[in-house]
Design a protein around this motif. Structure first.
Motif, PDB file in Angstrom:
ATOM      1  N   GLY A  10     -25.770 -33.408  47.124  1.00 21.67           N
ATOM      2  CA  GLY A  10     -27.217 -33.536  47.222  1.00 21.67           C
ATOM      3  C   GLY A  10     -27.759 -34.471  46.167  1.00 21.67           C
ATOM      4  O   GLY A  10     -28.927 -34.427  45.842  1.00 21.67           O
ATOM      5  N   GLY A  11     -26.893 -35.312  45.659  1.00 28.70           N
ATOM      6  CA  GLY A  11     -27.237 -36.127  44.520  1.00 28.70           C
ATOM      7  C   GLY A  11     -27.967 -37.404  44.822  1.00 28.70           C
ATOM      8  O   GLY A  11     -29.002 -37.368  45.480  1.00 28.70           O
ATOM      9  N   ALA A  12     -27.422 -38.461  44.370  1.00 26.93           N
ATOM     10  CA  ALA A  12     -28.150 -39.716  44.361  1.00 26.93           C
ATOM     11  C   ALA A  12     -27.327 -40.855  44.947  1.00 26.93           C
ATOM     12  O   ALA A  12     -26.099 -40.837  44.884  1.00 26.93           O
ATOM     13  N   TRP A  13     -28.043 -41.804  45.496  1.00 31.40           N
ATOM     14  CA  TRP A  13     -27.425 -42.979  46.076  1.00 31.40           C
ATOM     15  C   TRP A  13     -28.012 -44.223  45.427  1.00 31.40           C
ATOM     16  O   TRP A  13     -29.234 -44.309  45.251  1.00 31.40           O
ATOM     17  N   ARG A  14     -27.174 -45.165  45.145  1.00 31.29           N
ATOM     18  CA  ARG A  14     -27.618 -46.485  44.690  1.00 31.29           C
ATOM     19  C   ARG A  14     -28.031 -47.280  45.929  1.00 31.29           C
ATOM     20  O   ARG A  14     -27.666 -46.933  47.056  1.00 31.29           O
ATOM     21  N   THR A  15     -28.755 -48.359  45.721  1.00 35.28           N
ATOM     22  CA  THR A  15     -29.246 -49.179  46.831  1.00 35.28           C
ATOM     23  C   THR A  15     -28.126 -49.599  47.783  1.00 35.28           C
ATOM     24  O   THR A  15     -28.270 -49.493  49.004  1.00 35.28           O
ATOM     25  N   GLU A  16     -27.013 -50.034  47.237  1.00 38.53           N
ATOM     26  CA  GLU A  16     -25.903 -50.485  48.084  1.00 38.53           C
ATOM     27  C   GLU A  16     -25.386 -49.340  48.954  1.00 38.53           C
ATOM     28  O   GLU A  16     -25.014 -49.542  50.107  1.00 38.53           O
ATOM     29  N   GLU A  17     -25.355 -48.138  48.396  1.00 37.90           N
ATOM     30  CA  GLU A  17     -24.890 -46.972  49.157  1.00 37.90           C
ATOM     31  C   GLU A  17     -25.875 -46.609  50.260  1.00 37.90           C
ATOM     32  O   GLU A  17     -25.469 -46.238  51.363  1.00 37.90           O
TER      33      GLU A  17
END
Length: 122
Positions: A10-17
């Motif tokens: 449930g965390g975080a994604w970088r733009t590329e992801e």
């Protein structure tokens, strides 16, 4: 991350992801949508970090654009209305939980009062 590029924590994604997960949006579109505050990722270091809610909202924006052909003028209005609906749903869930925690007598009194008010409204 799972095979779809989603962080199971449930965390975080970088733009590329995010772009790898939602292939319906370009990098330029994503940047514009963030600038328009349709998406509100955290700014961290030199880029953005998107939450699971941000990614779900991104998918919803893509659906609204593709399925309903919503244009850029209508999108903020629709997003604002959806935010209001989701906020009300959250408040109703909290209210329902609070009512569920009341003693049975209090729930019956509340039920009677609600019924009276609904009859009064017609």
């Amino acid at each position: 991350m799972d095979r779809n590029g989603m962080d199971q924590g449930g965390g975080a994604w970088r733009t590329e992801e995010v772009l790898a997960t939602c292939r319906r949006v370009s990098s330029a579109q994503l940047t514009v949508w963030v600038e328009r505050h349709w998406l509100r990722p955290r700014h961290e270091g030199t880029g953005f970090v998107f939450s699971a809610a941000d990614v779900a909202r991104l998918e919803m924006i893509c659906d609204l654009r593709e399925d309903l052909a919503l244009d850029d003028e209508a999108m903020p209005v629709v997003l604002s209305l959806l935010d209001t609906v989701y906020g009300l749903r959250r408040r109703l869930r909290v209210l329902a939980e609070a009512i569920g925690d009341l003693p049975p007598e209090a729930r019956y009194l509340l039920q009677d009062e609600l019924r009276k008010r609904e009859e009064k409204e017609g």
